[in-house]
Motif scaffolding. Structure first.
Motif, short mmCIF file in Angstrom:
data_model
loop_
_atom_site.label_atom_id
_atom_site.label_comp_id
_atom_site.label_asym_id
_atom_site.label_seq_id
_atom_site.Cartn_x
_atom_site.Cartn_y
_atom_site.Cartn_z
N ASP A 139 0.83 -1.21 0.00
CA ASP A 139 0.00 0.00 0.00
C ASP A 139 0.86 1.26 0.00
O ASP A 139 0.55 2.23 -0.70
N HIS A 140 1.95 1.24 0.77
CA HIS A 140 2.82 2.42 0.87
C HIS A 140 3.42 2.78 -0.49
O HIS A 140 3.40 3.95 -0.90
N PHE A 141 3.94 1.80 -1.20
CA PHE A 141 4.59 2.10 -2.48
C PHE A 141 3.60 2.23 -3.63
O PHE A 141 3.94 2.75 -4.68
N SER A 142 2.36 1.78 -3.41
CA SER A 142 1.30 2.00 -4.40
C SER A 142 0.75 3.42 -4.33
O SER A 142 0.26 3.95 -5.34
N SER A 143 0.81 4.02 -3.15
CA SER A 143 0.15 5.31 -2.91
C SER A 143 1.04 6.47 -3.35
O SER A 143 1.52 7.27 -2.54
N ARG A 144 1.24 6.55 -4.65
CA ARG A 144 2.02 7.61 -5.30
C ARG A 144 1.85 7.41 -6.80
O ARG A 144 1.32 6.39 -7.24
N LEU A 145 2.28 8.36 -7.60
CA LEU A 145 2.24 8.17 -9.05
C LEU A 145 3.24 7.08 -9.41
O LEU A 145 4.40 7.12 -9.00
N GLN A 146 2.80 6.10 -10.19
CA GLN A 146 3.64 4.94 -10.44
C GLN A 146 3.59 4.49 -11.89
O GLN A 146 2.64 4.80 -12.64
N ILE A 147 4.63 3.76 -12.27
CA ILE A 147 4.51 2.80 -13.35
C ILE A 147 4.80 1.45 -12.71
O ILE A 147 5.59 1.36 -11.76
N GLN A 148 4.16 0.42 -13.19
CA GLN A 148 4.15 -0.85 -12.47
C GLN A 148 5.55 -1.44 -12.32
O GLN A 148 5.88 -2.02 -11.28
N GLU A 149 6.38 -1.31 -13.35
CA GLU A 149 7.71 -1.89 -13.30
C GLU A 149 8.52 -1.33 -12.13
O GLU A 149 9.25 -2.06 -11.43
N GLU A 150 8.42 0.00 -11.93
CA GLU A 150 9.18 0.63 -10.86
C GLU A 150 8.59 0.30 -9.49
O GLU A 150 9.32 0.15 -8.51
N MET A 151 7.28 0.20 -9.41
CA MET A 151 6.64 -0.13 -8.14
C MET A 151 7.11 -1.49 -7.63
O MET A 151 7.41 -1.64 -6.43
N VAL A 152 7.18 -2.47 -8.52
CA VAL A 152 7.62 -3.80 -8.12
C VAL A 152 9.04 -3.76 -7.57
O VAL A 152 9.35 -4.38 -6.55
N LYS A 153 9.92 -3.01 -8.22
CA LYS A 153 11.31 -2.92 -7.77
C LYS A 153 11.42 -2.19 -6.44
O LYS A 153 12.25 -2.54 -5.59
N GLN A 154 10.58 -1.18 -6.21
CA GLN A 154 10.61 -0.45 -4.94
C GLN A 154 10.18 -1.34 -3.78
O GLN A 154 10.77 -1.30 -2.69
N ILE A 155 9.14 -2.14 -4.01
CA ILE A 155 8.68 -3.07 -2.98
C ILE A 155 9.77 -4.09 -2.67
O ILE A 155 10.08 -4.36 -1.51
N GLU A 156 10.37 -4.63 -3.71
CA GLU A 156 11.46 -5.60 -3.53
C GLU A 156 12.62 -4.99 -2.74
O GLU A 156 13.11 -5.59 -1.77
#
Length: 223
Positions: A139-156
């Motif tokens: 939820d934390h890394f989803s709650s911002r402007l994203q592109i999916q590829e970068e969101m996955v890497k940030q969570i990881e």
């Protein structure tokens, strides 16, 4: 107002955290400034937000939504992780999901909606975090402007940095309304799926296969 603009100029990318913009006074000032800009946008689009009972309070509502909900992950600290000792020296794959993904496309400001599955290969002498923390991290890394590829890497990256597992897999499957509601107007069943692997989960084909099998089982009930 100028202080907010100065901080925004130094904030970096739209999916990076903004240091210092967490105080209640800052949030309120951001909402008020954003509401005025949305009023200007409505004026340009010839939408009467002064007299129309449907849109009279929309600029303020939208501004509050962006600051307090859609972009809250940029203005708030990441979740605190509850750690437990790995008493039984668990070193087998742990998979959790589906975890809800609700984000906003950085290209068109349209919703991204889907789910994540996370696989963790803990270190025998390491720590195990509370199960609900994975939901909070997503939820934390989803709650911002994203592109999916970068969101996955940030969570990881966050999970690896804070828990040091032997291996990790993060998989996100989501519908992008910027594709289904504009442009090509693709089917609402059209999804984007991507996975990032770390450590032994990146190196071991059998572990990858086990993770993907668990993903299939967890996702089977989603329809």
């Amino acid at each position: 107002m100028n202080r907010i603009v100065d901080k925004a100029m130094a904030a970096g990318l739209g999916n990076q955290p903004v240091a210092g913009l967490v105080r209640d006074a800052d949030r309120l000032a951001m909402q008020e400034a954003a509401a005025r800009k949305i009023e200007e946008l409505f004026d340009v689009l010839m939408i009467d937000h002064r007299n129309d009972h449907n849109t009279r309070d929309t600029p303020a509502r939208v501004a509050r939504m962006y600051v307090e909900e859609l972009l809250k992950g940029r203005f708030s600290p990441p979740p605190k992780l509850t750690e437990f000792d790995n008493v039984e020296n668990c070193d087998q794959l742990i998979v959790t999901g589906p975890l809800d993904v609700r984000s906003t496309c950085a290209h068109h400001l349209m919703p991204i909606a889907g789910h994540a599955v996370i696989g963790v290969l803990p270190a025998r002498d390491g720590k195990i975090i509370g199960l609900s923390k994975y939901d909070r991290i997503v939820d934390h890394f989803s709650s911002r402007l994203q592109i999916q590829e970068e969101m996955v890497k940030q969570i990881e990256r966050f999970i690896v940095d804070h828990t040091a597992p032997r291996g990790l897999a993060v998989r996100v499957s989501a519908v992008h309304l910027c594709k289904t509601h504009r442009g090509v107007r693709a089917s609402r069943a059209s999804r984007m799926v991507n996975t990032s692997y770390y450590g032994e989960l990146a190196a071991d084909p059998q572990l990858k296969a086990e993770f993907l099998q668990e993903c299939a089982m967890l996702e089977r009930g989603l329809g």
